[in-house]
Structure formats: structure tokens, C-alpha cells
Enzyme design. Structure first.
Site, mmCIF file in Angstrom:
data_model
loop_
_atom_site.group_PDB
_atom_site.id
_atom_site.type_symbol
_atom_site.label_atom_id
_atom_site.label_comp_id
_atom_site.label_asym_id
_atom_site.label_seq_id
_atom_site.Cartn_x
_atom_site.Cartn_y
_atom_site.Cartn_z
ATOM 1 C CE LYS A 140 -67.512 -62.191 10.516
ATOM 2 N NZ LYS A 140 -68.694 -61.328 10.831
ATOM 3 C CB SER A 141 -64.166 -56.673 8.046
ATOM 4 O OG SER A 141 -64.829 -57.701 7.333
ATOM 5 C CG ASP A 225 -63.187 -61.059 7.028
ATOM 6 O OD1 ASP A 225 -63.967 -61.422 7.930
ATOM 7 O OD2 ASP A 225 -63.071 -59.869 6.679
ATOM 8 C CG ASN A 265 -69.720 -52.713 14.150
ATOM 9 O OD1 ASN A 265 -68.976 -51.756 14.020
ATOM 10 N ND2 ASN A 265 -69.464 -53.719 14.962
ATOM 11 C CG HIS A 352 -34.721 -33.793 24.631
ATOM 12 N ND1 HIS A 352 -33.741 -32.820 24.613
ATOM 13 C CD2 HIS A 352 -34.463 -34.596 23.563
ATOM 14 C CE1 HIS A 352 -32.926 -33.027 23.593
ATOM 15 N NE2 HIS A 352 -33.343 -34.099 22.933
ATOM 16 C CD GLU A 422 -30.264 -38.897 19.289
ATOM 17 O OE1 GLU A 422 -30.341 -37.923 18.536
ATOM 18 O OE2 GLU A 422 -29.514 -38.942 20.263
#
Length: 437
Positions: A140-141, A225, A265, A352, A422
Site C-alpha cells: 500500500k505504501s 494510507d 515486503n 541519433h 526535440e
């Protein structure tokens, strides 16, 4: 190699007359070509706001100053543009060639975003409460922090309100006053512990109030949270948020049954200096944390309420379920979470090959590769094979031909993306730095 400009003495100084004598100076020819007509009269002010544009007539100033009228006559397109020949010649003139007697025109009105940082978009009407749902050690965090970084990159104000951090902060404050440290072991998170359950509900409600107050102060997305693991807790959150006009509520559930992810975790929790397990051996901390998870598992209810707006992330991105998601910002959140992954990957970047404009010293444009640039494009596949073997890659290029030509010999899937182009050089596109200066 020097360039001889007609109407000069061959030195490139347009302020000097040519050797033939009697011919007008360069600036006099420009004045003639533009048919400058100077007469006495009021200055017409420039419209300075979008609202003024709709007004019927421009306002005038009483200041007595020359009015300058410009007419192009028979000038061809681009005659006096940024890349036109006349502009290049004009740039070569010296300051002394300007007529001091000619009055200077007033400076143009300030244009927002030109020469300064572009004003930040106004997102003040976006108010979203994102309430996390999930057992401990389900990421979750992790999701909260990743989503915060993404939305802040989009220039939204985002803040995470972690109930666990609030619990630890208050416990530390009480310990400072009383001298007695509180122990929040697995038993504190048991649903059978009435007093601890009451305290945890108070903490969740207090965190929600702080979250709502922050949104009223101008925030856009506030993340609650916490586990929010029961229907009763989610109903309380829904009831409280519904009292706030124009607030949206989304529940984000992180569901996981992958033992490897859960084990990783858990190990991270007990080995990363979590304040709940300070001065505790890793084995004891791990056992206590696993016991805490079991306490939550006993009462856990996944999100099944049909009327809620929700997103359900299974095993940190292997499957995403979305319901009742509306509007631009909610859709961006869902899109980001649908493309989230944990697996490591490598991104290789290549410039390039040399372009024709690189050889000529020009900026911008859509020039093809030079012969040397084509040599680079030909050598690139072997370079990748020597370093990566037979790995399967996806090649992303901009929409400009110099990047597409650079990737043309790579035996992989190729995709173009306009965002990789660009930055547009504007009126300076296709010019050298000397011409710009």
C-alpha cells in the site's frame, strides 16, 4: 569564404556605400522596401487580455507620438522573417547604423509564459480522496509513494496521510510527557482488543480530518494510507467525505497472494528500521509482524460494495480491476496503476547519428542523416548484439527522420512517439547560432 552583399562595399558592412558611389545604404533600402510612413498622431495600445479582445475598438492614448504604419508592398513571403535573407543582412548591421533621431516604439505588453516560467495550471477544483485498502505487507505504501511522484510530475498537489505514522507520532509525544513507552505489538491490532480498536478508529478519523483540511487549503489529491480493511471502516470514510461538496472518493485496494512478494515486503518491514521494531531482533520482529497480519486477516473484507469508486491491484500490477472511475484525473490515476510493474528492466539510450543540420551547424529542423550518420546507423546493430546478445528489444524513436533512420537497421519492433521529439526552436528553427545572435 566571404560573401559579397549587393549595396555594400564588399566588407559585409551594410552601413557603407558600395564602391560605385551614390547608391543608398542597406538600411535606407530596407526603409524604402517597407515603405515606412511616419506621421504625428496618437498611439494605438495593444490589447492586453483575452477579455479585451472581444471589445469593439482598441483604446487610444493621448500621448502625442508618431504613429508608424507598415505596408509590405511587393515583399515576397519570408522577406523579413527570422530565416529570410533580409533579416540575416539586417542582423549584420551595427548599432551606429541606427538613426538616433527616430523615436523608439513602446515596449510590447508582457506575455505570460514568454521569457519567464510558464504559469502553473489551476487545478484547484480537483479534489480527490484516495483511500488505500489492504492487509499489511501488500504494498500500500509503495503504491502511495509511486502514485504521489507521478501526480506531482503532472503538477498536482498530492500528499500522503499515513495512519501508522500518526499513531507512532502520538505515542512518541505521550512517551515524552509521561516517560512511559507504549508497546504496539500484534495484540494492539487485534479486533478482540476493544480499547486498541477504539484508539485505531480515532486515529483513522483524525487522519481523515487532517486530509480533508489539507484539501480545503488547496491540495488536489490526498491519500489515506491505512488498511481500511472492513466495510464498516470504508462506510465511515464514505459518509465523512460525502459531506464535502465536489470531493471525489476512490478506494484503492492492493490485494496480494504471491508468497514471494509478501515475504519480500515482510523482510523489508523488519529490516529497514521500522520504528515499531526498533531495538528488536530481526527474528522477533518478523514473528510479531506476521502475527499482526493474521489479526487483520481475521476481519479483512475485500472491496465488493457495488456503489463505490474503486481500483483493485492484484499482486502489484498483474491484474487491475476498475469500477466507477470518472473524469480526467481519475482516469490518469487508473492508467498509471494499470501500467505499474515491479520487475527490473534496462533502458538503453542512443543519440541519433550525425544529421545534415549537425554538419551545417543548424538547430532544430527535420534533416536526414549525413553519410557519417548513416555509418553510425549501420554499426548500431552489431554494437547491441555484442553487448546484449540475442535479447529481444523494443525500439522507441521520435517522429523525426534522423532518429527513424538511425534505428532503421535494428531488427526489433519499432515505435515512434511524438513526445520524444526535440523541443521546437520556433522562429530560430533551421538557423545557426551565429544567425540567431
Amino acid at each position: 569564404m566571404s560573401e559579397h552583399h549587393e549595396g555594400t562595399d564588399g566588407t559585409g558592412d551594410p552601413t557603407k556605400k558600395a564602391a560605385a558611389g551614390g547608391q543608398p545604404t542597406f538600411l535606407e533600402r530596407v526603409d524604402s522596401a517597407l515603405e515606412l510612413e511616419i506621421s504625428r498622431g496618437p498611439i494605438v495600445n495593444t490589447v492586453q487580455s483575452p477579455d479585451d479582445i472581444s471589445s469593439t475598438k482598441p483604446t487610444t492614448s493621448s500621448t502625442d507620438a508618431p504613429e508608424i504604419k507598415l505596408s509590405g508592398g511587393n515583399l515576397r513571403p519570408g522577406f523579413f522573417g527570422a530565416g529570410g535573407s533580409m533579416m540575416r543582412k539586417f542582423d549584420e548591421s551595427t548599432l551606429q547604423s541606427r538613426k538616433a533621431s527616430r523615436p523608439s516604439s513602446p515596449p510590447p505588453p508582457a506575455i505570460v509564459g514568454i521569457g519567464n516560467k510558464v504559469a502553473r495550471p489551476d487545478y484547484s477544483e480537483e479534489k480527490i480522496v484516495l483511500a488505500m485498502v489492504g492487509l499489511p505487507a501488500r504494498g500500500k505504501s509503495y503504491l502511495s509513494n509511486k502514485l504521489t511522484r507521478y501526480l506531482q510530475w503532472l503538477e498536482y498537489d498530492v500528499k500522503v496521510f499515513n495512519v501508522g505514522n500518526l499513531r507512532r507520532s502520538k505515542a512518541k509525544s505521550r512517551a515524552t510527557k509521561t516517560g512511559k513507552k507504549e508497546v504496539h505489538s500484534a495484540n494492539f491490532f487485534s479486533n478482540q482488543n476493544d480499547e486498541a480498536t477504539r484508539q485505531r478508529e480515532i486515529l483513522a478519523e483524525e487522519s481523515l480530518e487532517m486530509l480533508i483540511a489539507w484539501l480545503h487549503e488547496g491540495g488536489n489529491v490526498a491519500i489515506h494510507d491505512a488498511t481500511n480493511s472492513t466495510k464498516a471502516r470504508r462506510a465511515k470514510i464514505e459518509k465523512r467525505v460525502s459531506r464535502e461538496p465536489n470531493f471525489s472518493l476512490i478506494f484503492l485496494e492492493s490485494w496480494c497472494d504471491d508468497p514471494d512478494i509478501i515475504a519480500a515486503n515482510v523482510d523489508l518491514k523488519v529490516s529497514a528500521g521500522d520504528p515499531d521494531y526498533m531495538n528488536m531482533s530481526r527474528e522477533v520482529a518478523r514473528a510479531d509482524f506476521l502475527a499482526r497480519i493474521k489479526q487483520y486477516e481475521a476481519v479483512y473484507e475485500t472491496v465488493t460494495e457495488p456503489h463505490l469508486s474503486y481500483m483493485r491491484i492484484a499482486n502489484v500490477g498483474s491484474q487491475v480491476t476498475v469500477g466507477r472511475i470518472h473524469g480526467y484525473l481519475q482516469s490518469r490515476i487508473a492508467f498509471y496503476l494499470m501500467n505499474l510493474h515491479l520487475k527490473p528492466r534496462a533502458i538503453f539510450m542512443s543519440r541519433h547519428g550525425e544529421s545534415v543540420y549537425n554538419v551545417e551547424g543548424k538547430i532544430g529542423g527535420d534533416a536526414p542523416l549525413s553519410p557519417r550518420g548513416l555509418q553510425y546507423a549501420t554499426a548500431l546493430p552489431n554494437l547491441i548484439k555484442d553487448n546484449l546478445g540475442d535479447a529481444t528489444l523494443t525500439v522507441w524513436t521520435s517522429t523525426l527522420q534522423r532518429t527513424i533512420q538511425t534505428a532503421q537497421y535494428l531488427p526489433f519492433t519499432k515505435l515512434t512517439w511524438k513526445s520524444l521529439d526535440e523541443l521546437d526552436a520556433g522562429v530560430c528553427d533551421g538557423m545557426t547560432y551565429e544567425e540567431i545572435e
